[in-house]
Design an enzyme around this catalytic site. Structure first.
Site, PDB file in Angstrom:
ATOM      1  N   TYR A   8     -10.180 -34.795 -22.157  1.00 34.93           N
ATOM      2  CA  TYR A   8      -9.862 -35.878 -22.145  1.00 34.93           C
ATOM      3  C   TYR A   8      -8.839 -36.712 -23.339  1.00 34.93           C
ATOM      4  O   TYR A   8      -9.276 -38.208 -23.523  1.00 34.93           O
ATOM      5  CB  TYR A   8     -11.177 -37.025 -21.156  1.00 34.93           C
ATOM      6  CG  TYR A   8     -11.978 -36.483 -20.221  1.00 34.93           C
ATOM      7  CD1 TYR A   8     -11.185 -36.994 -19.168  1.00 34.93           C
ATOM      8  CD2 TYR A   8     -12.968 -35.383 -20.174  1.00 34.93           C
ATOM      9  CE1 TYR A   8     -11.786 -36.613 -17.948  1.00 34.93           C
ATOM     10  CE2 TYR A   8     -14.189 -35.481 -19.082  1.00 34.93           C
ATOM     11  CZ  TYR A   8     -13.016 -35.900 -17.984  1.00 34.93           C
ATOM     12  OH  TYR A   8     -13.665 -35.427 -16.494  1.00 34.93           O
ATOM     13  N   GLU A  46      -5.170 -28.489 -16.582  1.00 34.53           N
ATOM     14  CA  GLU A  46      -6.372 -28.230 -17.120  1.00 34.53           C
ATOM     15  C   GLU A  46      -7.046 -26.898 -15.999  1.00 34.53           C
ATOM     16  O   GLU A  46      -7.525 -26.700 -16.513  1.00 34.53           O
ATOM     17  CB  GLU A  46      -6.861 -30.019 -15.820  1.00 34.53           C
ATOM     18  CG  GLU A  46      -6.937 -30.942 -16.497  1.00 34.53           C
ATOM     19  CD  GLU A  46      -7.108 -31.694 -15.047  1.00 34.53           C
ATOM     20  OE1 GLU A  46      -6.796 -33.060 -15.690  1.00 34.53           O
ATOM     21  OE2 GLU A  46      -7.350 -32.043 -14.128  1.00 34.53           O
ATOM     22  N   LYS A  64     -19.943 -32.619 -12.611  1.00 37.34           N
ATOM     23  CA  LYS A  64     -19.945 -32.919 -13.797  1.00 37.34           C
ATOM     24  C   LYS A  64     -22.016 -32.524 -13.678  1.00 37.34           C
ATOM     25  O   LYS A  64     -22.062 -32.388 -13.144  1.00 37.34           O
ATOM     26  CB  LYS A  64     -19.263 -34.441 -13.775  1.00 37.34           C
ATOM     27  CG  LYS A  64     -18.176 -34.566 -13.984  1.00 37.34           C
ATOM     28  CD  LYS A  64     -17.711 -36.459 -14.408  1.00 37.34           C
ATOM     29  CE  LYS A  64     -16.347 -35.752 -14.296  1.00 37.34           C
ATOM     30  NZ  LYS A  64     -15.559 -37.604 -14.596  1.00 37.34           N
ATOM     31  N   HIS A 106     -14.531 -34.902 -11.225  1.00 36.85           N
ATOM     32  CA  HIS A 106     -14.209 -34.823 -11.636  1.00 36.85           C
ATOM     33  C   HIS A 106     -12.331 -34.580 -10.460  1.00 36.85           C
ATOM     34  O   HIS A 106     -12.955 -33.299  -9.473  1.00 36.85           O
ATOM     35  CB  HIS A 106     -12.924 -34.010 -12.556  1.00 36.85           C
ATOM     36  CG  HIS A 106     -11.908 -34.232 -13.230  1.00 36.85           C
ATOM     37  ND1 HIS A 106     -11.451 -35.580 -13.867  1.00 36.85           N
ATOM     38  CD2 HIS A 106     -10.604 -33.184 -13.271  1.00 36.85           C
ATOM     39  CE1 HIS A 106     -10.077 -34.711 -14.654  1.00 36.85           C
ATOM     40  NE2 HIS A 106      -9.636 -33.751 -13.587  1.00 36.85           N
ATOM     41  N   ASN A 111     -20.164 -40.131 -13.563  1.00 35.37           N
ATOM     42  CA  ASN A 111     -19.684 -39.845 -12.393  1.00 35.37           C
ATOM     43  C   ASN A 111     -19.788 -38.276 -11.865  1.00 35.37           C
ATOM     44  O   ASN A 111     -20.274 -37.398 -12.666  1.00 35.37           O
ATOM     45  CB  ASN A 111     -18.126 -39.895 -12.362  1.00 35.37           C
ATOM     46  CG  ASN A 111     -17.602 -40.231 -11.217  1.00 35.37           C
ATOM     47  OD1 ASN A 111     -17.888 -39.677 -10.007  1.00 35.37           O
ATOM     48  ND2 ASN A 111     -16.574 -41.377 -11.989  1.00 35.37           N
TER      49      ASN A 111
HETATM   50  P1  IDP Z   1     -10.717 -40.418 -12.537  1.00 28.74           P
HETATM   51  O1  IDP Z   1     -11.777 -39.779 -13.294  1.00 28.74           O
HETATM   52  O2  IDP Z   1     -10.374 -41.216 -11.504  1.00 28.74           O
HETATM   53  O3  IDP Z   1      -9.640 -39.962 -12.567  1.00 28.74           O
HETATM   54  P2  IDP Z   1      -9.987 -41.533 -15.027  1.00 28.74           P
HETATM   55  O4  IDP Z   1      -9.363 -42.554 -15.511  1.00 28.74           O
HETATM   56  O5  IDP Z   1      -9.250 -40.550 -15.877  1.00 28.74           O
HETATM   57  O6  IDP Z   1     -10.598 -41.763 -13.554  1.00 28.74           O
HETATM   58  O7  IDP Z   1     -11.976 -41.733 -15.955  1.00 28.74           O
HETATM   59  C1  IDP Z   1     -11.354 -40.296 -16.563  1.00 28.74           C
HETATM   60  C2  IDP Z   1     -13.885 -40.220 -16.784  1.00 28.74           C
HETATM   61  O8  IDP Z   1     -14.065 -42.027 -17.679  1.00 28.74           O
HETATM   62  C3  IDP Z   1     -13.989 -41.291 -15.276  1.00 28.74           C
HETATM   63  O9  IDP Z   1     -14.480 -40.200 -14.287  1.00 28.74           O
HETATM   64  C4  IDP Z   1     -14.399 -42.266 -14.925  1.00 28.74           C
HETATM   65  O10 IDP Z   1     -16.109 -40.621 -15.506  1.00 28.74           O
HETATM   66  C5  IDP Z   1     -14.820 -42.337 -16.928  1.00 28.74           C
HETATM   67  N1  IDP Z   1     -14.130 -43.195 -16.975  1.00 28.74           N
HETATM   68  C6  IDP Z   1     -13.445 -43.848 -16.310  1.00 28.74           C
HETATM   69  N2  IDP Z   1     -13.725 -45.272 -16.326  1.00 28.74           N
HETATM   70  C7  IDP Z   1     -14.052 -45.643 -17.168  1.00 28.74           C
HETATM   71  C8  IDP Z   1     -14.969 -46.721 -17.542  1.00 28.74           C
HETATM   72  O11 IDP Z   1     -14.263 -47.990 -17.597  1.00 28.74           O
HETATM   73  N3  IDP Z   1     -16.303 -47.407 -18.061  1.00 28.74           N
HETATM   74  C9  IDP Z   1     -16.596 -46.298 -17.840  1.00 28.74           C
HETATM   75  N4  IDP Z   1     -16.134 -44.797 -17.430  1.00 28.74           N
HETATM   76  C10 IDP Z   1     -15.086 -44.821 -17.756  1.00 28.74           C
HETATM   77 MG    MG Z   2      -7.982 -38.943 -14.720  1.00 31.10          MG
END
Ligand code: IDP
Ligand code: MG
Length: 139
Positions: A51, A128, A11, A117, A114
C-alpha cells in the site's frame, strides 16, 4: 487496449467472518476466472509495501495494521476488461456509498475494515500480481 487480469484480496475481517465462499461465488457468477490463489498472512512491512502509494495518508498506519492482522486470500482474476469490471463488481471504497448488490455493500464491515481489494489500473494489476505470485504459481 484494456487488460484482462486484475488482482484481488479477500481482506482479514472478511476471511475471519467466513465470507470467502460467498465472495468467491459472486466473483465467479460475474464471469471472472481464477488464475492464481494464495492463502497468506502479510507482515506489517509487506502490507506497507503493498500500500506504499498511500504512505503519508491519515489511514495508512491503520490500513497496514489491519491488512497484517490475519490471513488474507490473494487472487489473480481473468475476464475481458477485468480491472474496470471488477471495480464495478466490488463497488465504492466506502460500503455505505457502494451500490446495492456489490461485494462491498454486501460484505464490507466499514471503509477501513473493507472486505476486498481491487486493482485500480492494468499497470497496478501487474505490479500487484507480481507482489504475490511467481511465474510458476499462476496459469
Ligand atoms: P480502494 O480499495 O477502493 O482502491 P483506496 O483509496 O486505494 O481504495 O484505499 C485503500 C484502502 O484503504 C481501502 O480499501 C480502505 O480499506 C482504506 N481506506 C481508504 N480511504 C480510507 C479512509 O478515508 N479511511 C479509512 N480507510 C480508508
Ligand atoms: Mg486502491
Amino acid at each position: 487496449m484494456a487488460g484482462n487480469r486484475t488482482l484481488t484480496m479477500i481482506k482479514p475481517v472478511a476471511f475471519q467472518r467466513n465470507l470467502t465462499g460467498p465472495i468467491l461465488s459472486k466473483i465467479n457468477e460475474a464471469g471472472f476466472v481464477i488464475k492464481a490463489m494464495k492463502f497468506i498472512q502479510l507482515t506489517k512491512d509487506q502490507a506497507s509495501e503493498f500500500y506504499k502509494v498511500h504512505e503519508g495518508k491519515p489511514f495508512y498506519d491503520n490500513l497496514t495494521t489491519f491488512m497484517s492482522s490475519g490471513p488474507i486470500i490473494a487472487i489473480i482474476l481473468e475476464k475481458e476488461n477485468a480491472v474496470e469490471d471488477f471495480r464495478k463488481l466490488i463497488g465504492a471504497t466506502d460500503p455505505v456509498e457502494a451500490e446495492d448488490g456489490t461485494i462491498r455493500k454486501l460484505f464490507a464491515e466499514s471503509k477501513s475494515h473493507n472486505a476486498v481489494h481491487g486493482s485500480d489500473s492494468d499497470e497496478n494489476a501487474i505490479i500487484e500480481s507480481d507482489f504475490f505470485f511467481s511465474k510458476t504459481e499462476r496459469f
